[in-house]
Design an enzyme around this catalytic site. Structure first.
Site, PDB file in Angstrom:
ATOM      1  N   ASP A 142      -0.647  11.804  -2.623  1.00 47.16           N
ATOM      2  CA  ASP A 142       0.291  10.690  -2.537  1.00 47.16           C
ATOM      3  C   ASP A 142       0.679  10.131  -3.895  1.00 47.16           C
ATOM      4  O   ASP A 142       1.745   9.519  -4.043  1.00 47.16           O
ATOM      5  CB  ASP A 142      -0.310   9.549  -1.695  1.00 47.16           C
ATOM      6  CG  ASP A 142      -0.414   9.894  -0.228  1.00 47.16           C
ATOM      7  OD1 ASP A 142       0.355  10.763   0.235  1.00 47.16           O
ATOM      8  OD2 ASP A 142      -1.281   9.314   0.461  1.00 47.16           O
ATOM      9  N   ASP A 158       2.572   5.897  -5.157  1.00 51.57           N
ATOM     10  CA  ASP A 158       2.405   5.370  -3.799  1.00 51.57           C
ATOM     11  C   ASP A 158       1.676   4.035  -3.850  1.00 51.57           C
ATOM     12  O   ASP A 158       2.272   3.003  -4.118  1.00 51.57           O
ATOM     13  CB  ASP A 158       1.677   6.390  -2.923  1.00 51.57           C
ATOM     14  CG  ASP A 158       1.671   5.995  -1.453  1.00 51.57           C
ATOM     15  OD1 ASP A 158       2.593   5.289  -1.019  1.00 51.57           O
ATOM     16  OD2 ASP A 158       0.729   6.389  -0.744  1.00 51.57           O
ATOM     17  N   ASP A 188      -5.602   2.518  -2.323  1.00 48.32           N
ATOM     18  CA  ASP A 188      -5.509   2.717  -0.878  1.00 48.32           C
ATOM     19  C   ASP A 188      -6.865   3.171  -0.347  1.00 48.32           C
ATOM     20  O   ASP A 188      -7.540   4.002  -0.966  1.00 48.32           O
ATOM     21  CB  ASP A 188      -4.466   3.775  -0.528  1.00 48.32           C
ATOM     22  CG  ASP A 188      -3.030   3.260  -0.653  1.00 48.32           C
ATOM     23  OD1 ASP A 188      -2.841   2.094  -1.067  1.00 48.32           O
ATOM     24  OD2 ASP A 188      -2.097   4.031  -0.355  1.00 48.32           O
ATOM     25  N   ARG A 203       2.207  -5.734   0.268  1.00 48.24           N
ATOM     26  CA  ARG A 203       0.921  -5.077   0.563  1.00 48.24           C
ATOM     27  C   ARG A 203      -0.181  -5.493  -0.413  1.00 48.24           C
ATOM     28  O   ARG A 203      -0.674  -4.671  -1.176  1.00 48.24           O
ATOM     29  CB  ARG A 203       1.067  -3.556   0.574  1.00 48.24           C
ATOM     30  CG  ARG A 203       1.984  -3.032   1.642  1.00 48.24           C
ATOM     31  CD  ARG A 203       1.893  -1.516   1.763  1.00 48.24           C
ATOM     32  NE  ARG A 203       2.736  -0.995   2.826  1.00 48.24           N
ATOM     33  CZ  ARG A 203       2.790   0.267   3.195  1.00 48.24           C
ATOM     34  NH1 ARG A 203       2.029   1.171   2.586  1.00 48.24           N
ATOM     35  NH2 ARG A 203       3.579   0.666   4.167  1.00 48.24           N
TER      36      ARG A 203
END
Length: 405
Positions: free
Chosen positions: A203, A227, A231, A283
């Protein structure tokens, strides 16, 4: 009489500032709440005197005042807080020194490179001989029980694929600048002394935690990746993300693989003492399914929203400072995603002791189930009025040997 005069004096110190900020609201109850917060913050500062550094940041106060930190590097492993507090990293392992910033062969890395260190089977505490920029040819796939410790050097992992923590455990990543991360893949990459394999397209995250457990990312500076910056997906658990400075990025942090991936329902992540800075969009984090303690962070920039989620996550927001953007359509801190209100109104999201500035507001939901929030609680929140002190040194630190860091 004496105690009354002391109380009056404290009140006189804070009221002008409070009235200035609350005049915009015209709500006397807000004024009272602000007075209480300021008094509690003052008392909190006094009570911090027993700490070695007195900053109130429990991680930093654990190790940063030691002038011999360079000889006592592994003490850091005892300083973690939150759900990732048991991450050992390379504690009790050998010191491995990165002397070579190159990454010429991801299948057969040379001794002295970062890749050679992170793939070893034994616990290692990895440090850097000097300042360096490491541009990786492929993802840096870590093995278990490793610490990457950038203290004492200015270390950048940038311009190529970055760090992957996949199906391994006990990882500490500290004091690294991670930025401009790209996709990698369609290549062979070694992940242990005995194994290498074909990697599909990645990613392009700064730090990708994929099925990893007991992971602590602390005092890193992250920006501008393909990305996410950090994460955590696919059953990852027991994670703390703390003291990081994040900027210039769209989708900052994803916690939870997908709405359909119910294996993330037990995920527990602490997001604490971070500074979410300029150029961020959304986010911070975006959560799915699990239990998330967002505590004592400083949110100075967002374009769309700060905290969001879907698939019924429990979000416990405590003691954060939220400064909304000037755009009147982006004042809301929260975003309940991919569900109608009839569904998301039962999700347990709460705000306790958060400081809302410039019109910021948090949309709570759920019934306030005690058991749910107990699983999303990992440390005691400090007052939101001391956020500036707690997060003043977020990001990679400039540590010099022989003096306090």
């Amino acid at each position: 009489m004496t105690s009354f005069l002391i109380a009056l004096l404290i009140l006189s110190l804070f009221v002008p500032m409070i009235l200035c900020s609350s005049a915009l609201t015209g709500d006397p109850e807000i004024v009272v709440q602000e007075v209480n917060r300021k008094i509690n913050a003052s008392l909190a500062r006094r009570n911090l005197g027993y700490l070695s550094c007195g900053s109130g940041n429990p991680i930093d106060d654990c190790w940063r005042c030691d002038p011999n930190w360079e000889q006592n590097r592994q003490r850091l492993a005892d300083c973690a807080i939150g759900f990732g507090r048991n991450a050992l990293g390379g504690k009790n392992g050998k010191i491995y020194v990165v002397t070579d910033p190159n990454d010429d062969d991801p299948v057969n890395p040379k001794p002295g490179t970062l890749r050679y260190g992170v793939i070893q089977d034994e616990p290692l505490w990895i440090i850097f001989e000097r300042d360096m920029v490491i541009t990786l040819k492929e993802e840096l796939i870590m093995n278990s029980f490793k610490t990457i410790d950038g203290r004492g050097a200015n270390v950048h992992i940038a311009g190529g694929p970055c760090i992957t923590v996949q199906f391994v455990t006990n990882i500490i990543i500290h004091g690294i600048n991670i930025h401009d991360c790209k996709q990698g893949g369609n290549a062979m990459v070694r992940d242990s002394p005995r194994h290498y394999g074909w990697r599909t397209i990645s990613d392009g995250d700064g730090v990708s935690i994929f099925g990893g457990s007991h992971v602590w990312v602390d005092h890193c500076t992250l920006s501008n990746c393909n990305d996410g910056l950090i994460d955590a997906i696919y059953g990852s658990n027991f994670i703390t993300i703390s003291n990081n400075y994040m900027s210039h990025h769209d989708k900052v942090m994803l916690l939870g693989h997908s709405d359909a991936f119910v294996q993330d329902k037990n995920m527990q992540v602490t997001v604490a003492f971070n500074h979410f800075g300029e150029g961020l969009v959304q986010r911070m984090p975006r959560c799915r399914h699990g239990y998330f303690h967002v505590v004592n962070n400083d949110y100075t920039h967002w374009e769309m929203y700060a905290i969001g989620g879907s698939a019924n996550p429990t979000i416990n927001s405590q003691g954060n400072r939220f400064l909304a953007p000037d755009n009147r359509f982006s004042k809301e801190v929260t975003k309940h995603e991919d569900a109608p209100e009839s569904e998301w109104k039962s999700w347990n999201w709460r705000s306790e002791g958060d400081l809302m500035l410039n019109g910021a507001y948090f949309t709570p939901s759920g019934t306030g189930a005690t058991a749910s929030y107990a699983k999303a609680s990992s440390l005691g929140a400090r007052p939101s009025t001391v956020i500036g002190l707690l997060t003043a040194n977020a990001g990679a630190l400039s540590c010099k040997k022989g003096s306090r860091c």
